[in-house]
Design an enzyme around this catalytic site. Structure first.
Site, PDB file in Angstrom:
ATOM      1  N   LYS A  37       0.861  -1.194   0.000  1.00  0.00           N
ATOM      2  CA  LYS A  37       0.000   0.000   0.000  1.00  0.00           C
ATOM      3  C   LYS A  37       0.891   1.236   0.000  1.00  0.00           C
ATOM      4  O   LYS A  37       2.055   1.184   0.409  1.00  0.00           O
ATOM      5  CB  LYS A  37      -0.925   0.037   1.216  1.00  0.00           C
ATOM      6  CG  LYS A  37      -0.241   0.045   2.609  1.00  0.00           C
ATOM      7  CD  LYS A  37       0.178   1.403   3.143  1.00  0.00           C
ATOM      8  CE  LYS A  37       0.756   1.338   4.553  1.00  0.00           C
ATOM      9  NZ  LYS A  37       1.631   2.454   4.897  1.00  0.00           N
ATOM     10  N   GLY A 125       7.377   1.554   4.862  1.00  0.00           N
ATOM     11  CA  GLY A 125       6.071   2.217   4.910  1.00  0.00           C
ATOM     12  C   GLY A 125       5.125   1.687   3.850  1.00  0.00           C
ATOM     13  O   GLY A 125       4.101   2.304   3.546  1.00  0.00           O
ATOM     14  N   LEU A 126       5.465   0.507   3.284  1.00  0.00           N
ATOM     15  CA  LEU A 126       4.644  -0.068   2.224  1.00  0.00           C
ATOM     16  C   LEU A 126       3.694  -1.147   2.748  1.00  0.00           C
ATOM     17  O   LEU A 126       2.909  -1.721   1.978  1.00  0.00           O
ATOM     18  CB  LEU A 126       5.547  -0.649   1.124  1.00  0.00           C
ATOM     19  CG  LEU A 126       6.350   0.395   0.333  1.00  0.00           C
ATOM     20  CD1 LEU A 126       7.486  -0.266  -0.447  1.00  0.00           C
ATOM     21  CD2 LEU A 126       5.438   1.171  -0.622  1.00  0.00           C
ATOM     22  N   GLY A 129       4.544  -6.468   5.602  1.00  0.00           N
ATOM     23  CA  GLY A 129       4.264  -7.442   6.669  1.00  0.00           C
ATOM     24  C   GLY A 129       2.785  -7.492   7.012  1.00  0.00           C
ATOM     25  O   GLY A 129       2.221  -8.570   7.219  1.00  0.00           O
ATOM     26  N   ASP A 163      -2.740  -1.429  10.205  1.00  0.00           N
ATOM     27  CA  ASP A 163      -3.230  -1.386   8.820  1.00  0.00           C
ATOM     28  C   ASP A 163      -3.568  -2.771   8.260  1.00  0.00           C
ATOM     29  O   ASP A 163      -3.906  -2.895   7.083  1.00  0.00           O
ATOM     30  CB  ASP A 163      -2.288  -0.595   7.894  1.00  0.00           C
ATOM     31  CG  ASP A 163      -0.838  -0.995   8.035  1.00  0.00           C
ATOM     32  OD1 ASP A 163      -0.580  -2.003   8.697  1.00  0.00           O
ATOM     33  OD2 ASP A 163       0.032  -0.291   7.482  1.00  0.00           O
TER      34      ASP A 163
HETATM   35  O1  C5P Z   1      -0.072  -0.959  14.633  1.00  0.00           O
HETATM   36  P1  C5P Z   1       1.357  -1.128  14.221  1.00  0.00           P
HETATM   37  O2  C5P Z   1       1.984  -2.345  14.840  1.00  0.00           O
HETATM   38  O3  C5P Z   1       1.576  -1.050  12.759  1.00  0.00           O
HETATM   39  O4  C5P Z   1       2.108   0.132  14.829  1.00  0.00           O
HETATM   40  C1  C5P Z   1       3.490   0.152  15.070  1.00  0.00           C
HETATM   41  C2  C5P Z   1       3.816   1.332  15.947  1.00  0.00           C
HETATM   42  O5  C5P Z   1       3.601   2.551  15.225  1.00  0.00           O
HETATM   43  C3  C5P Z   1       2.960   1.471  17.183  1.00  0.00           C
HETATM   44  O6  C5P Z   1       3.482   0.731  18.245  1.00  0.00           O
HETATM   45  C4  C5P Z   1       3.034   2.975  17.451  1.00  0.00           C
HETATM   46  O7  C5P Z   1       4.267   3.312  18.056  1.00  0.00           O
HETATM   47  C5  C5P Z   1       3.070   3.560  16.060  1.00  0.00           C
HETATM   48  N1  C5P Z   1       1.729   3.949  15.575  1.00  0.00           N
HETATM   49  C6  C5P Z   1       1.115   5.072  16.119  1.00  0.00           C
HETATM   50  N2  C5P Z   1      -0.123   5.444  15.659  1.00  0.00           N
HETATM   51  C7  C5P Z   1      -0.737   4.747  14.670  1.00  0.00           C
HETATM   52  C8  C5P Z   1      -0.115   3.620  14.091  1.00  0.00           C
HETATM   53  C9  C5P Z   1       1.114   3.250  14.573  1.00  0.00           C
HETATM   54  O8  C5P Z   1       1.664   5.727  17.017  1.00  0.00           O
HETATM   55  N3  C5P Z   1      -1.919   5.153  14.228  1.00  0.00           N
END
Ligand code: C5P
Length: 317
Positions: A37, A125-126, A129, A163
């Site tokens: 994405k 940022g894509l 995973g 995501d």
């Molecule tokens: O949800 P995900 O594991 O992708 O998020 C990784 C990290 O990115 C989170 O632990 C947080 O530090 C940060 N994050 C955030 N706000 C979001 C998405 C991610 O602060 N909306």
């Protein structure tokens, strides 16, 4: 005296074991394609109590994709092979975590052998995973013929990453909350993406922990109708979007700043960083122009790929 009934145990129907018992043969492997994405827009509303940030983002799936071959088993073992040696294949891998997350619905004996062919770079940022994880959730449902409500699958997905719910759908979607509250948007029908990644990778928590990005609280929130109208008319109307995380990443990573400048100098319809970086992308109207630009970056040894927008993020055969 009759024996007292024991405590009632709510057993999870072990769909993995039932499927294995029904067929003495190993179930045929499934071939799962999981897209990347980009974020066409990313605004940060506020920091939340739980450490996440409330965001407003427009996700777009593109046909830069990983390929996963998965065999479901009923021996509770999870084995992963991955073509990218920098990606852990143990319980840190999101595909491993996706299998574990499905056991409450599929049964405790659910296991899998997976081979991941990585084309989407990580730390970019894509969402590579996260897309892989969404693909595994859907593959378990398909392989074991489980009828899991989409909302429930999205809830399981959100425990794996903000995501992951988006990847269960794909296309063009508005993401609110921490990115998991989704609203379909006008699909982007035109435009060819050039995605370029510098050598550096950026962990998402690092980007969100920077005090240097501007919160969007003082800006008007996204007007869904206006945004849909712009998307429908693209590329005739320009995309009025930005990625608020650029303000944190660009000063700290000169390589990202340089690539963005270089992409902009090619005069695309739009260029931006995706998610928390480090990849950047530009959208062109003509494919041959996109191919030419991507080739120049690739010649310098950088990851560079041409991709088109897709309506779905996961395909299972
Ligand atoms: O949800 P995900 O594991 O992708 O998020 C990784 C990290 O990115 C989170 O632990 C947080 O530090 C940060 N994050 C955030 N706000 C979001 C998405 C991610 O602060 N909306």
């Amino acid at each position: 005296m009759s024996p007292r009934p024991g405590p009632r145990v709510h057993r999870v129907r072990d769909a993995a074991a039932t499927a294995a018992a029904k067929s003495p043969h190993t179930p045929a492997p499934l071939h799962v394609t999981t897209c990347a994405k980009v974020n066409l827009s990313l605004e940060i509303i506020r920091r939340r109590e739980d450490g996440y940030h409330e965001i407003e983002t427009i996700f777009q799936s593109i046909d830069l994709a990983d390929a996963i071959e998965i065999e479901l088993t009923s021996d509770a073992r999870i084995e992963i092979e991955c073509t990218d040696a920098s990606i852990p294949t143990d319980e840190r891998n999101l595909c491993h975590r996706a299998i574990v997350a499905m056991r409450p619905v599929a049964g405790p004996s659910l296991g899998a052998r997976m081979r991941i062919e990585k084309r989407i770079p990580s730390g970019a940022g894509l969402g590579g995973g996260s897309g892989n994880a969404a693909g595994i959730l859907l593959a378990v449902c398909r392989g074991l013929r489980l009828d899991v409500a989409p909302e429930k699958l999205a809830r399981i997905g959100a425990t794996l990453g903000s995501d992951v719910p988006f990847f269960l759908h794909g296309g063009t979607m508005l993401g609110r909350g921490r990115g998991e509250l989704l609203t379909p948007m006008e699909p982007l029908k035109q435009g060819v993406f050039v995605v370029v990644k510098p050598e550096v990778s950026i962990p998402t928590p690092w980007a969100y922990a920077q005090p240097t990005f501007g919160l969007t609280s003082h800006r008007p929130r996204l007007n869904l109708r206006a945004a849909n109208s712009v998307l429908a008319r693209f590329p005739r109307s320009a995309l009025p979007f930005r990625n608020a995380l650029e303000a944190a990443v660009v000063p700290a990573f000169p390589a990202v700043a340089r690539l963005l400048e270089e992409l902009l100098s090619e005069q695309p319809c739009f260029a931006s960083m995706t998610g928390s970086g480090s990849a950047v992308y530009a959208i062109f109207t003509h494919e041959d122009r996109a191919v030419e630009v991507a080739r120049r970056f690739a010649q310098r040894g950088l990851f560079a790929s041409v991709a088109k927008p897709t309506r779905q993020a996961i395909e299972i055969r």
